[in-house]
Design a protein around this motif. Structure first.
Motif: not given
Length: 131
Positions: A101-117
């Protein structure tokens, strides 16, 4: 220019292999790929890794059907009915699914990291002191 290729729902689901990581968009009960989730169950997909910021009915269908091994996200439920991730709770207690379970901000941060490699995206951790 090539014409876009249109495939059937069955063909699209066949592209997903056991153990793949899936991420769905939408918000709780709106714009969810429920037909795809039913098709994944019909094709007996297993050990899926589901990553979502907002899980909903589609997640409950996949989890209840035994297709998900790991669920990562911020929230699961039906917005109108409240947090009702019944299948996830039942499977988690039975140790049939791993839940992170992640906070919304942490979940979005994970997606952002993956999107920019990059391996991670730094986020602020809010601490609240209750006195």
């Amino acid at each position: 220019m090539k014409a876009p290729k249109i495939i059937t729902l069955q063909e699209a689901a066949a592209l997903i292999k056991n153990g793949n990581c899936l991420a769905f968009s939408g918000f709780t009960i709106w714009r969810r790929p429920v037909a795809m989730c039913y098709e994944l169950l019909r094709q007996s997909k297993k050990d899926l890794h589901l990553f979502e910021v907002q899980g909903g009915f589609h997640s409950e269908v996949l989890i209840g059907g035994g297709a998900v091994k790991l669920w990562e996200g911020s929230w699961i439920g039906q917005e109108i009915l409240g947090k009702t991730g019944v299948n996830m709770s039942r499977k988690q207690v039975a140790k049939e699914i791993l839940v992170d379970d992640y906070s919304h901000g942490h979940a979005v941060g994970r997606i952002m990291a993956g999107s920019v490699g990059i391996p991670f995206f730094p986020t602020a951790l809010a601490m609240v002191q209750i006195s």
